[in-house]
Write a protein that holds these residues in place. Structure first.
Motif, PDB file in Angstrom:
ATOM      1  N   HIS A  75       0.825  -1.226   0.000  1.00 34.01           N
ATOM      2  CA  HIS A  75       0.000   0.000   0.000  1.00 34.01           C
ATOM      3  C   HIS A  75       0.855   1.271   0.000  1.00 34.01           C
ATOM      4  O   HIS A  75       0.327   2.357  -0.158  1.00 34.01           O
ATOM      5  CB  HIS A  75      -0.968   0.003   1.187  1.00 34.01           C
ATOM      6  CG  HIS A  75      -0.309  -0.059   2.520  1.00 34.01           C
ATOM      7  ND1 HIS A  75       0.043  -1.241   3.125  1.00 34.01           N
ATOM      8  CD2 HIS A  75       0.092   0.914   3.368  1.00 34.01           C
ATOM      9  CE1 HIS A  75       0.607  -0.987   4.282  1.00 34.01           C
ATOM     10  NE2 HIS A  75       0.659   0.313   4.456  1.00 34.01           N
ATOM     11  N   ILE A  76       2.165   1.101   0.166  1.00 26.59           N
ATOM     12  CA  ILE A  76       3.075   2.259   0.178  1.00 26.59           C
ATOM     13  C   ILE A  76       3.605   2.525  -1.233  1.00 26.59           C
ATOM     14  O   ILE A  76       3.684   3.675  -1.666  1.00 26.59           O
ATOM     15  CB  ILE A  76       4.265   1.992   1.131  1.00 26.59           C
ATOM     16  CG1 ILE A  76       3.778   1.838   2.581  1.00 26.59           C
ATOM     17  CG2 ILE A  76       5.338   3.075   1.010  1.00 26.59           C
ATOM     18  CD1 ILE A  76       3.218   3.100   3.200  1.00 26.59           C
ATOM     19  N   SER A  95       3.897   2.339  -5.478  1.00 26.10           N
ATOM     20  CA  SER A  95       2.942   2.572  -6.576  1.00 26.10           C
ATOM     21  C   SER A  95       2.491   1.229  -7.171  1.00 26.10           C
ATOM     22  O   SER A  95       3.164   0.203  -6.980  1.00 26.10           O
ATOM     23  CB  SER A  95       3.622   3.407  -7.661  1.00 26.10           C
ATOM     24  OG  SER A  95       4.671   2.639  -8.227  1.00 26.10           O
ATOM     25  N   SER A 104       0.039   5.768  -3.848  1.00 23.53           N
ATOM     26  CA  SER A 104      -0.056   4.706  -2.844  1.00 23.53           C
ATOM     27  C   SER A 104      -1.534   4.451  -2.537  1.00 23.53           C
ATOM     28  O   SER A 104      -2.407   5.142  -3.059  1.00 23.53           O
ATOM     29  CB  SER A 104       0.728   5.083  -1.586  1.00 23.53           C
ATOM     30  OG  SER A 104       0.116   6.191  -0.971  1.00 23.53           O
TER      31      SER A 104
END
Ligand SMILES: C[S@@+](CC[C@H](N)C(=O)[O-])C[C@H]1O[C@@H](n2cnc3c(N)ncnc32)[C@H](O)[C@@H]1O
Length: 197
Positions: A104-105, A107, A159
């Motif tokens: 989720h951090i 791309s 993100s």
């Protein structure tokens, strides 16, 4: 200099450990992608002594990981290699991969690069465990995850919490099957994949 510190790692490591120990029972060489502070690595390597635990991250995090490994060394725990998902992975093959709170951090193109890397470097029958929050059928699993996603997007619009369906499709195309999807505290999941061929 003070070590970097993640309260989340301290909170979640005891919950994650038994699932990793079960998934990695027959594994020997593990690569951790995005080791962060190194707190997971020191805890998991100490408690799974049959595994060689290789930390990795982008170079900016190496100093902090070194600090944690210096303070809590294990014979089976190795100082970080520079693994930036924008580049080819500096390893040959491993039979286990672990990554927490990374998808989720980074791309979406880097999420794709992550699975390409897993496909290339995980041995047949190897295990890949991924910890973090995911959405199901396009929906957040909690209000706190929805709020977290907003915070992520404000910080970096590329993100965001990923859809489990998109992740399992990528994984399938990378030759992985989703064996287990464990519910974890604080609206997180632990996904366990096996490399089929
Ligand atoms: C939220 S932190 C999670 C760290 C740790 N695994 C944990 O659970 O606390 C996200 C991690 O993704 C890593 N990361 C970000 N971009 C990356 C990239 N391009 N290649 C590899 N790792 C990356 C960060 O350096 C960081 O370690």
């Amino acid at each position: 200099m003070n070590k970097p510190y993640s309260q989340a790692c301290e909170n979640n490591k005891a919950f994650i450990l038994p699932f990793l120990a079960d998934s990695f029972t027959n594994s020997r060489n593990l690569l951790e992608v995005g080791s962060g502070t190194g707190q997971h690595a020191v805890h998991f390597a100490e408690n799974m002594p049959w595994l060689s635990w290789q930390t990795s991250d982008v170079i900016n995090n190496h100093q902090g990981i070194h600090q944690w490994l210096n303070e809590y060394p294990s014979v089976n725990l190795f100082t970080p290699i520079e693994l930036d998902l924008n580049n080819p992975w500096p390893i040959t093959q491993v039979d286990a991969i672990y990554s927490a709170n990374t998808l989720h951090i980074i791309s979406w193109p880097l999420v794709q690069a992550f699975f390409q890397g897993v496909s290339q470097h995980l041995a047949t029958a190897g295990k890949c465990c991924i910890y973090g929050p995911f959405n199901y059928q396009g929906k957040f699993t909690s209000k706190s995850n929805a709020n977290f996603n907003e915070w992520l997007k404000e910080r970096d619009s590329e993100s965001g919490i990923r859809d489990i369906e998109a992740i399992t499709t990528l994984a399938k195309n990378a030759g992985l099957s989703l064996d287990k999807d464990h519910e974890m505290p604080a609206n997180n999941r632990l996904l366990v994949f096996t490399k089929l061929s």
